[in-house]
Structure formats: C-alpha cells, structure tokens
Design a protein around this motif. Sequence first.
Motif, PDB file in Angstrom:
ATOM      1  N   GLU A   1      -7.548  -3.895   1.423  1.00 20.37           N
ATOM      2  CA  GLU A   1      -7.922  -3.776   0.009  1.00 20.37           C
ATOM      3  C   GLU A   1      -7.953  -2.210   0.051  1.00 20.37           C
ATOM      4  N   PRO A   2      -7.570  -1.603  -1.244  1.00 21.32           N
ATOM      5  CA  PRO A   2      -7.618   0.005  -1.233  1.00 21.32           C
ATOM      6  C   PRO A   2      -8.801   0.288  -1.032  1.00 21.32           C
TER       7      PRO A   2
ATOM      8  N   ALA B   1       1.081  -1.375  -0.078  1.00 25.36           N
ATOM      9  CA  ALA B   1      -0.064  -0.033  -0.058  1.00 25.36           C
ATOM     10  C   ALA B   1       0.775   1.325   0.215  1.00 25.36           C
TER      11      ALA B   1
ATOM     12  N   SER C   1      -1.965   6.551   1.493  1.00 26.59           N
ATOM     13  CA  SER C   1      -3.421   5.802   0.997  1.00 26.59           C
ATOM     14  C   SER C   1      -3.987   5.124   2.210  1.00 26.59           C
ATOM     15  N   ARG C   2      -5.577   5.077   2.240  1.00 30.02           N
ATOM     16  CA  ARG C   2      -6.289   4.535   3.079  1.00 30.02           C
ATOM     17  C   ARG C   2      -6.399   3.127   2.618  1.00 30.02           C
ATOM     18  N   VAL C   3      -6.632   2.180   3.539  1.00 32.92           N
ATOM     19  CA  VAL C   3      -6.939   0.773   2.979  1.00 32.92           C
ATOM     20  C   VAL C   3      -7.752   0.326   4.116  1.00 32.92           C
TER      21      VAL C   3
ATOM     22  N   ARG D   1      -4.819   3.926   7.894  1.00 41.41           N
ATOM     23  CA  ARG D   1      -4.139   4.978   6.899  1.00 41.41           C
ATOM     24  C   ARG D   1      -2.691   4.630   7.134  1.00 41.41           C
TER      25      ARG D   1
END
Lengths: 80, 653
Positions: A76-77, A6, A10-12, A41
Amino acid sequence: MTLSEAPVGSRVRVVGHERPGACQCASAIAAMGIHPGDEIRVIRAAPFHGPVLVEVPSSGVRLALGRGMARSLIVEPLPA
Amino acid sequence: MRNDRSDRLGVRSVALVGQPNCGKSTLFNALAGFKANTGNFPGTSIRYTRSLVSVGGQSLEVVDLPGTYSLTPRDAAEEVTRRFLEQGRADAVIAVLDASVLSRSLELLLEVLEMGLPTVVALNMMDEAARKGVEVDPAALEALLGVPVVPTVATRGKGVVAVILKALGQTMRPGSGRPPTYDRDVEESLGRLAAEVPPGLAESVGRTPRSLAIRLLEGDFWEVQRLGGHPESAGLLEAAARERRLLAEMHGWPEDTVFGSHRHAMAVDLFEKVATVRPRRRRSRRERLDDWIMHPVLGLLLAVGVFAGLFGVSFYFGNFLSEVVAGPFDRIVEAAVPGADRGLSASLIRGFLQGVSGGVGIVLPYLLPLLLILSLLEDVGYLPRAAFLVDGLLHRVGLHGKSVIPLILGYGCNVPGIYGTRILESHRDRVLTALLVPLTACSARTVVILALVGATMGPWWALGVYGINILVTALAARGMSALAPGQVTGLLMDIPPYRLPPLGAVAKKVWFRVREFLVQAWPILVAASMVLGLLEWMGVEQGVNRVLAPVTTGLLGLPEAVGVTLFFGILRKELALVMTFQALGTQHPAEVMTPVQLLTFTLFLTFYVPCVSTLAAQVREVGPRWTTVGVLLSTGIALAVAAATRLVGLWVA
C-alpha cells in the motif's frame, strides 16, 4: 496494488502476498528480508520490464525482485 | 550422534554458516590460505570447501558451507548447508553475521541456535555497518544470546584468530547459548507439538523435539516430505497442520509465513537492543554511483563498454606479452630442432618445446589480464548489477531471473557456471541453463578468439566473434525455452554494496587461478603437444585428418591439418589453439589460412563439444542423458554457425 505498480522513488508498506502458499515466493522473500508490515522504498527499475530494486530502510537490505516476484507482493502506498 | 562426528576423522570440525555474501569464504581464506573462491556476488560458494588449520598447536578442520538465507532451504546449494548441520558433522558452528544487514543475519543465527549446536558468532563487516551509520554492541549481543560474539573484518584478517580460538573452546565445552523464547501462544503451540513427537524420531533426523516442532510449524517442505516416509509421524504432521492454522488465525497472518514472522519480530527486537542507527542525511557516494551504473540506458551502455573493455585490454596486453614471450621461444625451437628434421626425437622435442611455449607464450598472456579484470569486477560488486540490467532482456529469450548468474559465471569458466545452476529452483531451468552454459565463450575460448582472430584480423573482428557467440547463445535459449515452456520463477537477488577489495586479496585470487592453469593445464598442454609430435611421426595424424576431412575441408573449407586438433580441444580449449599452431607448423596462422577460414574455424571451436571438465560437471548436475543432448546440440550449433560463416565468406568474395 502490487509492488510492480509502485512508482520508482515511492515508499510503500508490504501488506502480503498474492496467492499465499501457491509458490514458495512468500517464504523466499521473507527469508531475504522483506516481511509483511515492512516499509520499503522503490529505488529503481531495470529496462525491458526487468527487476525492481527496493530497499528496506530499517534493516539496510537491498533486493532486486524480478517482475513476477514484484507482481506477487501486495503493497500500500505511503505518503512521500 | 554427537560422538561419531569427530571420531570419524580424529579432528574436530568447525563449520562456517552464514547468509550469501556475508564474507564466509573470505573468513575461510583468512584462516586456511586461499582455497575457496570468493566474490562480491551472492552464491559464489555452491559446494563446501574444507581445510585443516592449526590453531594453538591443535589441528582443526574448518568447513566453508554455501551461504543460505535460512535453514529452510529453497535450493540445492542451501540444502547442502542444512544437511551438513543436521548430520551432526560439525563440532561447532561459526555463525558469520553481516553487521551491515544485521537484523536479517540474526534470523539465521536464531535458526542455528534453535538447532542446539555449539555456536560462536563472528560479527563481520563492522566497517560497512559503520559506513551505513549502524553501531553494533557485540557485548550486548553476547549477553542476550549466551554465545561468544567476536567482531571481525575478514577482508583485513581482523578478529579471525579470536573467532577460531573461541570455536575451538566451544568444541571442548559445548554450550549452545540461549535462543530467546517466542510469544506465549507460539511457545504453547511448540510445547504441544514437541510432546507429539514420537520418542527417537527427532534424534533420528539430528534434531531435538523442540527444533523439529519449529521446523514443522514453519511448514518446512523438506522436513514434511522426509517425515511423510515415517509411518509413526502421521499424527505429528496432522497436529502440526492444526497448530499452524491456529497460529495463523490468532495472528491474522498467512500460514506459511506466520512462524517466520515471529522469528523476524524476535530478530528485530534483538537488533534494536544491540544496535544504534544514526540516520544519514546524505546518500553515500557509492549509492550515487548506482545512479549511473544501474541507469536503464547509461547502465546498459556501460555494461557493453565494460565487457568490450575487458576484451580490448586483454587483447592489447595479451598481444604485447605474447610477442615478447613467444618470439624468443620460436628461435629456441628452431635452433634446437631444425624444421627439416623429421626424426622421432626431433618430433618429441619439438612437441615439448611447442607445448611449453604455447602455455606461456600464447595462452597465459591473454589469460592473465582477463582473470585480473574478471576478479576485480567480481570483487567490486559489478556482476549483480549487470545481472539486474540484463534480466529483462533474458526474459525475452525465455530465461528466468537467476539463470543470468550461471551464464555470467560461464563467461569466466563453464565449470562454476554449471555448478551455479544449483541456485535455480526448477528442474526445467536447471537443465536448460546447464545446456546453455557451455555455449558461452569462457576465458579459455576467449583466448582462442583473441589469438586466432584478434591477433590476425584485428580486435574488432574478435569482438564480432564474441558478439556472434552471445547472439547464438540467446537464439539457442529462445529455441530451447520454446520447446520446453515452463513456469516462471522470478529473480530475487541481493544487491551488495560496492566493496573495494584489498589488492593483496585480488592478487591472491588471480594467482590461485593462474596456478590452476600452470599446475593442471600446462602439463596437459605439454604432454598433448608431445603426443601430437608422436602422432605426426607415426603418420597417424594424417589418418585422423583424412577421416575428418569431409567435415573439415568438405563442409567447412578448412585446411585438413586442423582435424586432429579438434580432439585435443575437448581436453582443454586452449589446447586446440596450441595444437593448431603446431599442426599448421607456424605461429602465424594468417600465413596459411584465409580470414574466412580463421573465422569459420574459431567459431567452430567456440561452440563444439565442451571441454572434459565441463562435461564432467554436466554429468554430475543433470545426468548423462542431458549431457549427451548438450554435446549433440553444441556440435550441431558449431557446424551450422561455421558452415554459415563459410557461405557468407564465399558470397562476399
């Protein structure tokens, strides 16, 4: 994908663990505040393939996960 | 079970339980005066500390247990806490919650309540939670759980007395609150499993049938292993496996996290009922600070700068202080016992005065600034960030993740570094790290480096010795991990927010460590100085020196007189320094030793046999066999590095 893939910033969402039960990683990560279903995050990554720093915005927990740990966490994104 | 806990000591006992770095030890110190070590670093307390306090005219024993994220322990430090609670050694528990990460803290609280122990909640770090935009309603939590909840700010001593009074009340009228019930299917599983528990079994391990059933549904490794020894529990373990599978299927979660996930959901639910979160628009100033401090390039440069600064400040301040204090002492020594007087009483008096002056004139001046800065770094929260940055580098030398914590602690003092290896999960990592920690230049060795090399050859040379120390430690790690390849256990570490410690707390902490030096080390220093004086007078010293001469003068090219100091250095590292001055008969070693000799000797001192306190800790943690290996290893390294230094010196000259 896994947490180690990731990108920073990004947030996942946490989906689960690679090889659940193979090590105690899953329960260790859970006890420290990251659970399947949590949104996290990726804040920054350390140099030389070092740990990644993540935050769980809903609880305020901030954890450094070594690359091995990060590779064991399936995520998962989420849209930015 | 419950009766023998307090009768044994005649005093009631209250245990502090909480997650790492939630402020337990700070709360403990606020109650008991400064007794436990604190730091803004998860895992500062590895062993438990106890103290008697007097509350409302009653004596009460307060126990500070090592922080644990859950009561399903994953390492030896966490195991200490769980065993303490199971053995029923606490009449009441103060569960310390970190309000700034409340939902995670609540999970541990639920586990404590499930054990059925009388509990009081200290809702700590309310100020930090507020800074994060989290407002917690203690009364709502109290109403939901049925246990007293007291808001505290341990760093300022707020709420501390109230908490302990409530806990005292709990020891007299035990009530264990009402842990919320789980989903219906989980409760049904628990009920079926609890019914399978053979009579007496749960009580024999300090639990209720329900709490034992919870442990088994969680798949608690320790519990399963322990019950495996009971022949009558085979059926129970089978039933537990069956229920776990059932729950996992029903909820679609993996078996090993299904129960934990339920408790997590419960904690989140509680959190939402008692807390309101105001979303912040801007990142706080402290968070933006991390953009610099944890930056991959700037951060590493800064880390080098911080440790070089630590070194430099200690050096300049120490030099200054040392001259102010040691000068007058030299004159006193010379006036009291003229150097020519070689009689018995003169030798003893000279030894005494030199020991006294060595402690306050040489060791303390360097130690004081070092301790002060290390304490500040610890309390502010810098160390975990440094660990974050260097973890990748440590991987390159075959050390994994958490090893960095004992090693960083080792640079302060080897003993906590050795105990710190308990946070490592695998035996291989524990042994490896416990053998490496004594190679790190602890504050006592740093004092030796500053006084022997820094004061005579300049600060850059001292920094160089420090650099060589780090390099050699890294090479040793690389070599050892190549010999014992092992499985990688990754780093998993809380990064606490920055905290500005109250100055009073820092001062108390430094005083705690200085007092340790004054009370424990200084008398040894003085006594050893007198012993050396006596040995000199008897002429034994020369015999020892001659025996060691093949190594000291033959191999390393040092003055023969330093031989005997090596023995004293095993007692304490500072001792080798003070003894060297005494054995050489001067406070200015540069007058009798060449720069190469000084470097060679200092490097030898930093690596050879660790001090007795470290050896004792090693024996406790990894046993006598590995300790012996460690001694041989460090002596070998010391000889090799020192001999190499001499060769380089000869070659350059």
